[in-house]
Design an enzyme around this catalytic site. Structure first.
Site, PDB file in Angstrom:
ATOM      1  N   ASP A 139       8.916  -4.141  -1.692  1.00  0.00           N
ATOM      2  CA  ASP A 139       7.711  -3.317  -1.543  1.00  0.00           C
ATOM      3  C   ASP A 139       8.094  -1.988  -0.896  1.00  0.00           C
ATOM      4  OD1 ASP A 139       6.086  -5.339  -2.509  1.00  0.00           O
ATOM      5  OD2 ASP A 139       5.340  -5.955  -0.552  1.00  0.00           O
ATOM      6  N   LYS A 153       9.036  -7.127   2.284  1.00  0.00           N
ATOM      7  CA  LYS A 153       8.907  -5.845   2.987  1.00  0.00           C
ATOM      8  C   LYS A 153      10.113  -5.697   3.910  1.00  0.00           C
ATOM      9  CE  LYS A 153       3.989  -4.985   2.780  1.00  0.00           C
ATOM     10  NZ  LYS A 153       3.724  -5.980   1.716  1.00  0.00           N
ATOM     11  N   THR A 186      -1.805  -1.080 -10.953  1.00  0.00           N
ATOM     12  CA  THR A 186      -3.037  -0.317 -10.711  1.00  0.00           C
ATOM     13  C   THR A 186      -4.241  -1.085 -11.206  1.00  0.00           C
ATOM     14  OG1 THR A 186      -4.156   1.798 -11.066  1.00  0.00           O
ATOM     15  CG2 THR A 186      -2.865   0.953 -12.916  1.00  0.00           C
ATOM     16  N   GLN A 209       5.831   5.260  -5.197  1.00  0.00           N
ATOM     17  CA  GLN A 209       4.419   5.572  -4.932  1.00  0.00           C
ATOM     18  C   GLN A 209       4.056   6.931  -5.525  1.00  0.00           C
ATOM     19  OE1 GLN A 209       5.579   5.302  -0.904  1.00  0.00           O
ATOM     20  NE2 GLN A 209       4.341   3.487  -0.440  1.00  0.00           N
ATOM     21  N   ARG A 239       8.286  -1.003  -9.745  1.00  0.00           N
ATOM     22  CA  ARG A 239       6.827  -1.140  -9.699  1.00  0.00           C
ATOM     23  C   ARG A 239       6.288   0.240  -9.340  1.00  0.00           C
ATOM     24  NH1 ARG A 239       4.940  -4.313  -4.823  1.00  0.00           N
ATOM     25  NH2 ARG A 239       5.347  -6.199  -6.039  1.00  0.00           N
TER      26      ARG A 239
END
Ligand code: FDA
Length: 309
Positions: A125, A91, A218, A155, A176
């Site tokens: 992330d 992060k 997910t 996202q 991702r």
């Protein structure tokens, strides 16, 4: 449900730490690197890959940020020594983003170089929307510096995500894709469950179309099903994508994915800051408290027709 979730969250600080530990130990590997390696070893034995995250986000000094960045040295060494199938997730706030962009960039750069020397990979992330621009910019800078063993997270709840996929296209990024965990304003994020799903599906299609390696992160059954159809439609070989899940969540569904021949990577967080991390995650998004509460109750009650996974 939202009210119940919020009630659970506001009661949390009153819950004794050992009880929080009991609940969270399912989702967090432990405090020490040995704990994380033990969990990864078991996952690998079950045919699953891992990504190890060193907990620690809200650092207040450059020394703390460096401490977290240096903790990854030990992680890479342990992965090599124990021949684990795992990469790492970082992060940027843990690496000092809120103290200064350059601090985070330098810590990340060092970690990615170290990973490259060991043939490993670093996933950045994605945090709340105050970090999105800086995170994408730093990712681009690293790639333009010739570092290829680094990937990003996008996202699906953010309205900007399809545009981000377009503007990153020249890098054919390793992405991702997840729904997004932070509570964001309606102006910039979809709140409606079906809209988030639809945007996830569109984003996955766009990434596959552009040739990206995608980590499909997910536990949502509909999305897992549609994703398997999409990767088949794009004739993706097994090595060209992977599913990703969080430690302790829908494990039996993960086993099925592996049995069906898909690659699956499990997110394995560990660190001394497990308590602060657990509380913060729950306070940031009360929905997660609802999931965990129903999961915990579900485990205590007799299983009905094996419905949960
Ligand atoms: P959804 O929220 O609809 O969940 C589907 C079902 O899964 C739920 O009904 C529940 O049963 C179960 N479930 C989901 N999450 C659970 C949990 N925490 N505990 C117990 N049960 C749960 N987000 C982000 O903003 N930045 C990031 O970098 C990442 N990174 C990341 C990595 C990986 C490997 C995963 C799987 C997820 C993330 N996320 C994330 C989190 C992600 O954005 C999202 O919040 C969660 O994955 C939940 O969304 P689902 O797609 O699973 O659907």
């Amino acid at each position: 449900m939202a009210l119940l979730d919020r009630a659970i969250v506001s009661a949390l600080p009153a819950v004794p730490k050992p009880v929080v530990r009991l609940i969270s130990q399912r989702y967090i590997a432990g405090e020490r690197i040995e704990d994380a390696c033990g969990v990864v070893k078991d996952l690998n034995a079950a045919g699953k890959m891992a990504t190890i995250d060193v907990l620690g986000e809200e650092v207040t000094t450059p020394e703390e940020a460096r401490h977290i960045a240096y903790a990854y040295d030990d992680v890479f060494r342990a992965i090599d020594e124990q021949a684990l199938d795992s990469n790492v997730s970082v992060k940027l706030t843990g690496m000092g983003l809120k103290l200064g962009r350059e601090i985070a960039k330098q810590n990340l750069q060092r970690t990615v170089r170290l990973a490259a020397a060991r043939g490993n990979f670093v996933r950045i992330d994605m945090e709340d929307s105050s970090c999105t621009d800086d995170t994408l910019a730093i990712y681009r800078e690293l790639r333009e510096d010739g570092l290829d063993n680094v990937g990003i997270v996008l996202q699906a709840y953010l309205r900007r995500t399809l545009d981000d996929i377009d503007s990153l296209a020249d890098l054919t990024p390793n992405v991702r894709l997840c729904k997004g965990i932070y509570v964001e304003p309606l102006k910039i994020a979809y709140h409606d469950f079906d809209q988030v799903r639809a945007n996830f599906f569109r984003a996955l299609g766009a990434l596959l179309e552009g040739g990206s390696y995608v980590g499909i992160a997910t536990h949502d059954e509909w999305l897992i099903h549609e994703a398997t159809r999409l990767v088949a439609r794009y004739r993706r070989a097994r090595e060209q994508y992977e599913f990703q899940m969080l430690l302790g969540v829908r494990e039996r569904r993960g086993d099925e994915l592996v049995r069906d021949g898909h690659r699956l990577r499990i997110y394995v967080p560990y660190g001394e800051q497990w308590y602060a991390y657990s509380l913060r995650r729950l306070q940031e998004n009360p929905k997660i408290a609802g999931y965990i509460a129903s999961d915990t109750v579900g485990r205590l009650l007799p299983r009905r027709n094996g419905a949960r996974a």
